[in-house]
Design an enzyme around this catalytic site. Structure first.
Site, mmCIF file in Angstrom:
data_model
loop_
_atom_site.group_PDB
_atom_site.id
_atom_site.type_symbol
_atom_site.label_atom_id
_atom_site.label_comp_id
_atom_site.label_asym_id
_atom_site.label_seq_id
_atom_site.Cartn_x
_atom_site.Cartn_y
_atom_site.Cartn_z
ATOM 1 N N ARG A 9 0.840 -1.206 0.000
ATOM 2 C CA ARG A 9 0.000 0.000 0.000
ATOM 3 C C ARG A 9 0.873 1.253 0.000
ATOM 4 O O ARG A 9 1.061 1.896 -1.012
ATOM 5 C CB ARG A 9 -0.950 -0.022 1.213
ATOM 6 C CG ARG A 9 -2.130 0.971 1.101
ATOM 7 C CD ARG A 9 -1.780 2.377 1.505
ATOM 8 N NE ARG A 9 -1.329 2.499 2.897
ATOM 9 C CZ ARG A 9 -0.875 3.650 3.400
ATOM 10 N NH1 ARG A 9 -0.795 4.740 2.646
ATOM 11 N NH2 ARG A 9 -0.458 3.703 4.663
ATOM 12 N N ASP A 10 1.456 1.608 1.128
ATOM 13 C CA ASP A 10 2.235 2.838 1.210
ATOM 14 C C ASP A 10 3.485 2.753 0.352
ATOM 15 O O ASP A 10 3.951 3.766 -0.175
ATOM 16 C CB ASP A 10 2.599 3.119 2.672
ATOM 17 C CG ASP A 10 2.991 4.563 2.916
ATOM 18 O OD1 ASP A 10 2.477 5.437 2.196
ATOM 19 O OD2 ASP A 10 3.787 4.819 3.826
ATOM 20 N N HIS A 201 4.573 4.497 12.559
ATOM 21 C CA HIS A 201 4.825 4.494 11.116
ATOM 22 C C HIS A 201 5.897 5.539 10.840
ATOM 23 O O HIS A 201 5.650 6.733 10.952
ATOM 24 C CB HIS A 201 3.526 4.838 10.378
ATOM 25 C CG HIS A 201 3.641 4.850 8.887
ATOM 26 N ND1 HIS A 201 3.215 3.800 8.101
ATOM 27 C CD2 HIS A 201 4.112 5.791 8.036
ATOM 28 C CE1 HIS A 201 3.417 4.094 6.829
ATOM 29 N NE2 HIS A 201 3.967 5.304 6.758
ATOM 30 N N HIS A 203 9.075 7.154 8.409
ATOM 31 C CA HIS A 203 9.789 7.291 7.146
ATOM 32 C C HIS A 203 11.228 7.677 7.450
ATOM 33 O O HIS A 203 11.512 8.296 8.479
ATOM 34 C CB HIS A 203 9.112 8.341 6.264
ATOM 35 C CG HIS A 203 7.820 7.875 5.679
ATOM 36 N ND1 HIS A 203 7.621 7.713 4.328
ATOM 37 C CD2 HIS A 203 6.655 7.502 6.270
ATOM 38 C CE1 HIS A 203 6.387 7.276 4.106
ATOM 39 N NE2 HIS A 203 5.781 7.139 5.270
ATOM 40 N N CYS A 234 4.529 9.418 0.759
ATOM 41 C CA CYS A 234 3.184 9.984 0.688
ATOM 42 C C CYS A 234 3.080 10.883 -0.535
ATOM 43 O O CYS A 234 3.837 11.856 -0.646
ATOM 44 C CB CYS A 234 2.870 10.778 1.953
ATOM 45 S SG CYS A 234 1.263 11.606 1.893
ATOM 46 N N ASN A 243 9.514 4.494 3.349
ATOM 47 C CA ASN A 243 9.368 3.954 4.691
ATOM 48 C C ASN A 243 10.679 3.316 5.143
ATOM 49 O O ASN A 243 11.550 2.997 4.327
ATOM 50 C CB ASN A 243 8.288 2.862 4.692
ATOM 51 C CG ASN A 243 6.947 3.354 4.230
ATOM 52 O OD1 ASN A 243 6.142 3.820 5.015
ATOM 53 N ND2 ASN A 243 6.689 3.249 2.927
#
Length: 295
Positions: A9-10, A201, A203, A234, A243
């Site tokens: 996903r991300d 979460h 980065h 993002c 990430n």
């Protein structure tokens, strides 16, 4: 420590190349083979804004369903939950994102933060009634690309307004500005208003993501997001690079006495493979080049 694989996903949503449903499903299968058991695999976002997630339903219908694996889908509003409910093979959990600052929230979701929280409360109640696990992610909790610093008081205010219909609270350093001291301060702040298990979460935009991960483990967080290869970012936050990498994080935690269940050698191979599928000359993760230790 639980590592949640967010690469499907991300990881993919900020990459230029749009992968096929078959390749995404293969990515998930390979991640499971490396030992991951909880994965965020889709986002119910507008296809015109996030074309990489246009096949969210198809991905969720095609990923393997066995071995205690749990799938998470990102939702941003009631429409996203409706899409999850319409599936034959639903995700096990939803992750609802609320942005800590009004300016970023308006740009990302079209409404200020508190209005977004009202949407979360309505969706969370419906989702839990339908049997979904519910995570609230507070994005830009460590800093905002448009408003600058975000204080622990602001994050506490957001979490307090979220209500109790959640199974997990995730604090996200969406643009990679956080440092370990913030991790500790934010954990203490949200603990004053919520007893939900904590997830983080991070980065690695400014090379602090792994230090923050260790700080989170020390501060009592129970789960950490990461993406194989360290891909992602993002699309709505300028300069938000990837990430922290699943293979590098698993190496760090495993060697520190916090077993993750992830085979770092297998994970590194998947990180290299997904980079090839995306046409990347090299992925940010280090393990694919350096290898495990001891060999």
């Amino acid at each position: 420590m639980e590592i949640i694989e967010v690469g499907p996903r991300d990881g993919l949503q900020n990459e230029k190349r749009v992968l096929s449903t078959e390749t995404k499903t293969d990515f998930v299968r390979r991640a499971i083979g490396a030992g991951v058991r909880r994965l965020e695999v889709a986002a119910f976002a507008r296809p015109d804004r996030v074309p990489q997630m246009a096949d969210a339903e198809a991905v969720l219908e095609s990923v393997p369903r066995s071995g205690g694996v749990r799938y998470i889908a990102l939702v941003l509003n009631a429409r996203g939950l409706d899409r999850a409910l319409a599936l034959t093979h639903r995700p096990h959990e939803i992750n609802y994102v609320v942005v800590a600052t009004d300016e970023f929230s308006r740009r990302n979701q079209g409404v200020p933060t508190m209005e977004s929280l009202a949407g979360f409360r309505a969706v969370a109640a419906r989702a839990r009634a339908e049997g979904f696990g519910v995570t609230l992610t507070v994005a830009a909790a460590f800093g905002c690309p448009f408003s600058g610093e975000v204080t622990p008081d602001r994050v506490r205010e957001v979490v307090a307004a979220a209500g109790d219909d959640l199974d997990e609270l995730c604090l996200a350093d969406t643009i990679g500005v956080g440092v370990p001291r913030q991790v500790t301060a934010l954990a203490a702040a949200v603990r004053e208003v919520s007893s939900a298990p904590l997830r983080a979460h991070f980065h690695n935009t400014r090379n602090t993501g792994y230090a923050n991960a260790i700080a989170a483990a020390t501060a009592g967080f129970q789960a950490l997001d990461a993406s194989l290869g360290g891909i992602g970012g993002c699309p709505f936050a300028p300069a938000a690079t990837g990430n922290i990498a699943t293979e590098d994080l698993a190496y760090l935690l495993n060697r520190s006495g916090d077993p993750t269940g992830v085979d770092v050698t297998a994970a590194a191979a998947v990180g290299t493979w997904i980079g090839e599928q995306l046409g990347l000359p090299v992925v940010p993760a280090q393990l694919g080049r350096a290898g495990d230790f001891p060999a």
